[in-house]
Design a protein around this motif. Sequence first.
Motif, PDB file in Angstrom:
ATOM      1  N   PHE A  88       0.846  -1.190   0.000  1.00  0.00           N
ATOM      2  CA  PHE A  88       0.000   0.000   0.000  1.00  0.00           C
ATOM      3  C   PHE A  88       0.888   1.249   0.000  1.00  0.00           C
ATOM      4  O   PHE A  88       1.886   1.310   0.726  1.00  0.00           O
ATOM      5  N   SER A  89       0.489   2.243  -0.777  1.00  0.00           N
ATOM      6  CA  SER A  89       1.287   3.462  -0.880  1.00  0.00           C
ATOM      7  C   SER A  89       1.444   4.155   0.474  1.00  0.00           C
ATOM      8  O   SER A  89       2.489   4.740   0.761  1.00  0.00           O
ATOM      9  N   CYS A  90       0.415   4.086   1.307  1.00  0.00           N
ATOM     10  CA  CYS A  90       0.485   4.768   2.607  1.00  0.00           C
ATOM     11  C   CYS A  90       1.600   4.184   3.472  1.00  0.00           C
ATOM     12  O   CYS A  90       2.234   4.907   4.252  1.00  0.00           O
ATOM     13  N   ASP A  91       1.866   2.880   3.322  1.00  0.00           N
ATOM     14  CA  ASP A  91       2.942   2.249   4.070  1.00  0.00           C
ATOM     15  C   ASP A  91       4.302   2.570   3.458  1.00  0.00           C
ATOM     16  O   ASP A  91       5.281   2.808   4.167  1.00  0.00           O
ATOM     17  N   VAL A  92       4.375   2.581   2.139  1.00  0.00           N
ATOM     18  CA  VAL A  92       5.633   2.893   1.460  1.00  0.00           C
ATOM     19  C   VAL A  92       6.051   4.336   1.728  1.00  0.00           C
ATOM     20  O   VAL A  92       7.232   4.626   1.972  1.00  0.00           O
TER      21      VAL A  92
END
Length: 263
Positions: free
Chosen positions: A190-194
């Motif tokens: 997920f982009s939010c984690d990256v």
Amino acid sequence: MTERPRVHDLLRQKGSRKWLQLHVDNGEEAAAAVEAGIVILSCEADVTLDMVRAAAPSAFVSTGMAHGSVASPDEAVREGFSLLRRGADSIYCSHSPRFIEAMAREAIPVTGHVGLVPNKAAWTGYRAVGRTPEEAARVLREVKDLENAGAATIEVEVVPVRLAAHITATTPMLTMGMGCGTACDTQYLFSCDVLGTHTGHYPRHAKRYDDFVALMAEVQTRRVMAFRAWADDVASGTYPEVTHQVDMSDDAFERALDLTRSF
């Protein structure tokens, strides 16, 4: 512009290529992902889908059918077609296989989900799924049920690597792996984690490559500083300056007054 891949293109390369896959939250992230070479995206089915499709026309986009948003297979088919018309290439569905089968019968590409399924975590908890022989067998049964229902792709989330590798090797579906090592056909995050966009819990399989929390805090601080500087300039009379305004000649102004005398 490179023509975007379809389900057929992905399945044709199963076993010969590993794909990167990213869940994005807006068009800016989608455009950045494609520029970084990521061509499989996922997103929510709200307005995010429209933004992602517009920003990343060459990407394969899987969009999530919200769990509980449909109450029958017929409704699932109707919603599936609607999402395809809006630009989705595949429909993520965590409903039962009968919903997936109904869509697959109408040639709607569907993504199923096994392992840690957040929409069903009330029954499993947020944990790795498939560590015991009995639980691993249930995961394999669920994979076969989704395969028989006609799903084209399947998200495999937080299951033991050995189990994920077995699934990938024995199913014709494209496996989208999250928290499964390198076993699956795609490497999915997920982009939010990256990007590090939140201060909450980060899953064990996630890796932060930036700190957008700190970045956005700095942006907010600079917003306040800029607004305060403008307010101070207004209070001191240094804004607006002559260059910030327009004027008119004396003759033009007097002529305008003459034209109003008959009012």
